[in-house]
Design a protein around this motif. Structure first.
Motif, PDB file in Angstrom:
ATOM      1  N   LEU A 130       0.821  -1.216  -0.032  1.00 50.73           N
ATOM      2  CA  LEU A 130      -0.021   0.013  -0.021  1.00 50.73           C
ATOM      3  C   LEU A 130       0.909   1.533  -0.010  1.00 50.73           C
ATOM      4  CD1 LEU A 130      -2.908   1.107   0.257  1.00 50.73           C
ATOM      5  CD2 LEU A 130      -2.442   1.322   2.709  1.00 50.73           C
ATOM      6  N   HIS A 131       1.844   1.131   0.888  1.00 51.48           N
ATOM      7  CA  HIS A 131       2.606   2.364   1.086  1.00 51.48           C
ATOM      8  C   HIS A 131       3.229   2.601  -0.622  1.00 51.48           C
ATOM      9  CE1 HIS A 131       3.033   3.487   5.199  1.00 51.48           C
ATOM     10  NE2 HIS A 131       2.727   2.157   5.474  1.00 51.48           N
ATOM     11  N   THR A 132       3.866   1.918  -1.116  1.00 45.96           N
ATOM     12  CA  THR A 132       4.421   2.044  -2.372  1.00 45.96           C
ATOM     13  C   THR A 132       3.560   2.299  -3.478  1.00 45.96           C
ATOM     14  OG1 THR A 132       6.239   0.129  -2.165  1.00 45.96           O
ATOM     15  CG2 THR A 132       5.448   0.652  -4.424  1.00 45.96           C
ATOM     16  N   ALA A 133       2.188   1.760  -3.490  1.00 40.64           N
ATOM     17  CA  ALA A 133       1.027   2.249  -4.468  1.00 40.64           C
ATOM     18  C   ALA A 133       0.827   3.799  -4.299  1.00 40.64           C
ATOM     19  CB  ALA A 133       0.013   1.444  -4.450  1.00 40.64           C
ATOM     20  N   LEU A 134       0.691   4.209  -3.243  1.00 38.96           N
ATOM     21  CA  LEU A 134       0.163   5.524  -2.869  1.00 38.96           C
ATOM     22  C   LEU A 134       1.489   6.588  -3.012  1.00 38.96           C
ATOM     23  CD1 LEU A 134      -2.309   4.987   0.259  1.00 38.96           C
ATOM     24  CD2 LEU A 134      -2.840   5.336  -2.146  1.00 38.96           C
ATOM     25  N   ASN A 135       2.364   6.107  -2.441  1.00 37.71           N
ATOM     26  CA  ASN A 135       3.950   6.895  -2.600  1.00 37.71           C
ATOM     27  C   ASN A 135       4.227   7.091  -3.756  1.00 37.71           C
ATOM     28  OD1 ASN A 135       3.572   7.483   0.298  1.00 37.71           O
ATOM     29  ND2 ASN A 135       5.370   5.994   0.687  1.00 37.71           N
ATOM     30  N   SER A 136       4.087   6.166  -4.750  1.00 35.32           N
ATOM     31  CA  SER A 136       4.451   6.183  -5.995  1.00 35.32           C
ATOM     32  C   SER A 136       3.521   7.271  -6.929  1.00 35.32           C
ATOM     33  CB  SER A 136       4.589   4.912  -6.758  1.00 35.32           C
ATOM     34  OG  SER A 136       5.534   3.963  -6.167  1.00 35.32           O
ATOM     35  N   TYR A 137       2.139   6.968  -6.743  1.00 38.22           N
ATOM     36  CA  TYR A 137       1.143   8.099  -7.398  1.00 38.22           C
ATOM     37  C   TYR A 137       1.514   9.658  -6.975  1.00 38.22           C
ATOM     38  CZ  TYR A 137      -3.113   9.955  -9.209  1.00 38.22           C
ATOM     39  OH  TYR A 137      -3.852  10.838  -9.885  1.00 38.22           O
ATOM     40  N   ASP A 138       1.924   9.683  -5.526  1.00 34.83           N
ATOM     41  CA  ASP A 138       2.240  11.038  -5.350  1.00 34.83           C
ATOM     42  C   ASP A 138       3.444  11.500  -6.195  1.00 34.83           C
ATOM     43  OD1 ASP A 138      -0.003  10.873  -3.582  1.00 34.83           O
ATOM     44  OD2 ASP A 138       1.592  10.668  -1.813  1.00 34.83           O
ATOM     45  N   THR A 139       4.429  10.672  -6.286  1.00 32.38           N
ATOM     46  CA  THR A 139       5.620  10.945  -7.019  1.00 32.38           C
ATOM     47  C   THR A 139       5.310  11.520  -8.516  1.00 32.38           C
ATOM     48  OG1 THR A 139       7.390   9.782  -5.458  1.00 32.38           O
ATOM     49  CG2 THR A 139       7.868  10.288  -7.717  1.00 32.38           C
ATOM     50  N   THR A 152       8.367  -0.222  -8.825  1.00 35.65           N
ATOM     51  CA  THR A 152       7.186   0.095  -8.000  1.00 35.65           C
ATOM     52  C   THR A 152       6.175  -1.025  -8.059  1.00 35.65           C
ATOM     53  OG1 THR A 152       6.992   2.425  -8.647  1.00 35.65           O
ATOM     54  CG2 THR A 152       4.980   1.424  -8.390  1.00 35.65           C
ATOM     55  N   VAL A 153       6.047  -1.942  -9.262  1.00 32.88           N
ATOM     56  CA  VAL A 153       5.286  -2.820  -9.552  1.00 32.88           C
ATOM     57  C   VAL A 153       5.665  -4.071  -8.646  1.00 32.88           C
ATOM     58  CG1 VAL A 153       4.341  -4.669 -10.882  1.00 32.88           C
ATOM     59  CG2 VAL A 153       4.391  -2.477 -11.695  1.00 32.88           C
ATOM     60  N   PRO A 154       6.821  -4.492  -8.732  1.00 30.63           N
ATOM     61  CA  PRO A 154       7.394  -5.627  -7.649  1.00 30.63           C
ATOM     62  C   PRO A 154       7.375  -5.197  -6.308  1.00 30.63           C
ATOM     63  CG  PRO A 154       9.177  -5.040  -8.934  1.00 30.63           C
ATOM     64  CD  PRO A 154       7.865  -4.358  -9.536  1.00 30.63           C
TER      65      PRO A 154
END
Length: 434
Positions: A130-139, A152-154
């Motif tokens: 979850l942290h990766t998905a949301l932080n990557s979208y913010d980036t 991001t995907v893995p």
């Protein structure tokens, strides 16, 4: 369980939790009745309806090098930490680096070497990265697509933890991830038992992980009115079976165990923590969030666990309940326990709810509470439910409160229950190793 069925034993335990960075520290804190719940120190936390959670006692950065940590979601990092502890606890040598340089190391190889062809992995998460998905979208929004990490995907995929563990330990018998919300890691243990019983593997690393303490998650559960709002005293917020309970407390952590066929464990002289006797499953087919109020689905899972393990209700002396500290859920589970085991047997066993100290690890809960159940059988002690000050009038079974409860000697058994959104019900049966 038929007499010719392969017996599965537990030879390694690992965990990192809100109570401690490993199994011994977590167990000591549980017996002492300590709480892992604390206030969040986030910026703008006052905007949230709930401002506390059960965060990890030891940060992954203290145990994993920065270069590796950048390629891992938080839930994957803590899964590796717990798996490494379980592997070492089982007495296995560090994995040998395979051709191509993936997995393992070139250091000393003290301990038993495991054949990768006979080694499996089953590690689950209810939500994943979850942290990766949301932080990557913010980036992406703030800096553009070129600045999004190629990992991001893995990092966000729910099977990432299982994949990383299989790579590190060279497990080629199979790597699996079962996703069933808060029942995910209990189901992973059941799948691991079946991998050994059916001959697909001699050894399986199994368990669960979750790390989704994030503002969006707090807001989502908060708007559902699922979380406790005891912001003034967070350490007392999780209180299963108490009249004043008002919801669960979100937690994070990972727990792993090493399962082996009894034959494989005996051949190498392994220490056995417990017997992984069986697992039972059911689906409510009732509502995507609410459990079936009749409790029949939960009762079916427990009955099927007993049947799979070859146990009777009278064999069960203890249950580590799902008991999340919600007004309706705690009592419904007690009703299902009576329906599954019968009134007489149900009144003879003792029940605990360790989410009162660890918070609710969602997809990691079943694995952590299975580790705790195993320790209770091995040590003969059941941790008491914390914060239970005013017992609900509807509770009519024996809840461990005040201080840890001593279990009887001899060949006893226990159940761990895990129930998840979507109507997933899983019960895992363990027996004391004698």
């Amino acid at each position: 369980m038929s007499t010719n069925q392969t017996k599965v034993v537990v030879t390694g335990l690992g965990a990192t939790t809100p109570l401690g960075g490993d199994v011994p520290s977590t167990w000591s804190a549980l017996l002492a009745g300590e709480s892992g719940v604390r206030k969040l120190d986030w910026e703008n936390v006052d905007r949230l309806p709930v401002r506390f959670a059960a965060q990890l006692a030891v940060e992954p950065s203290e145990l994993i090098p920065k270069a590796q940590l950048r390629r891992l979601d938080r839930c994957q990092a803590i899964a590796l930490i717990a798996a490494r502890e379980a592997w070492k606890d089982a007495g296995f040598a560090p994995p040998v680096k395979r051709k191509g340089g993936k997995g393992g190391d070139d250091g000393p190889k003290d301990g038993f070497q495991v054949d990768g062809e006979r080694l499996g992995v089953v590690v689950s998460s209810g939500i994943g990265g979850l942290h990766t998905a949301l932080n990557s979208y913010d980036t992406f929004r703030e800096k553009g697509w070129q600045r999004v990490t190629p990992f991001t995907v893995p990092m966000l995929m729910p099977n990432g933890s299982s994949g990383h563990i299989s790579i590190e330990f060279g497990a080629t018998a199979g790597s699996h991830t079962l996703v069933s919300a808060c029942a995910s890691s209990a189901e992973a243990i059941g799948y691991a038992i079946d991998m050994i019983r059916t001959g697909r593997a001699d050894v399986v690393i199994c368990g669960g992980t979750e790390a989704c303490i994030h503002p969006l998650q707090m807001a989502s559960f908060g708007v559902m009115r699922a979380l406790s709002t005891r912001n003034d005293e967070p350490e007392r917020a999780s209180r299963p079976y108490d009249k004043n309970r008002d919801g669960f407390v979100l937690g994070e952590g990972a727990a792993m165990m090493i399962l082996e066929s009894e034959e494989h464990a005996r051949a190498r002289g392994a220490r056995v923590h417990a017997i992984a006797a069986g697992c039972g499953y059911s689906a409510d087919a009732y509502d995507i969030v609410l459990p079936d109020p009749s409790g029949e689905g939960q009762a079916k899972a427990m009955r099927r666990a007993l049947a799979d393990a070859g146990l009777t209700p009278e064999d069960i002396v203890h249950i580590n309940a799902h008991a999340t500290s919600t007004p309706a859920g705690d009592i419904a589970e007690l009703t299902s326990i009576k329906a599954a085991l019968g009134e007489e047997a149900a009144r003879k066993l003792c029940i605990t709810a360790t989410k009162s100290m660890t918070g609710h690890l969602l997809g990691g809960a079943g694995a952590l509470e299975s580790v705790i159940t195993i320790l209770s059988l091995r040590e003969g002690l059941v941790p008491a439910v914390a914060n239970l000050e005013d017992l609900d009038d509807e509770v009519d079974l024996d809840i461990v409160r005040g201080e840890p409860r001593k279990l009887p000697d001899g060949p006893i058994a226990a159940l761990n229950n895990s129930f998840g959104f979507g109507g997933h019900n899983v019960s895992v049966a363990f027996q004391r190793a004698v």
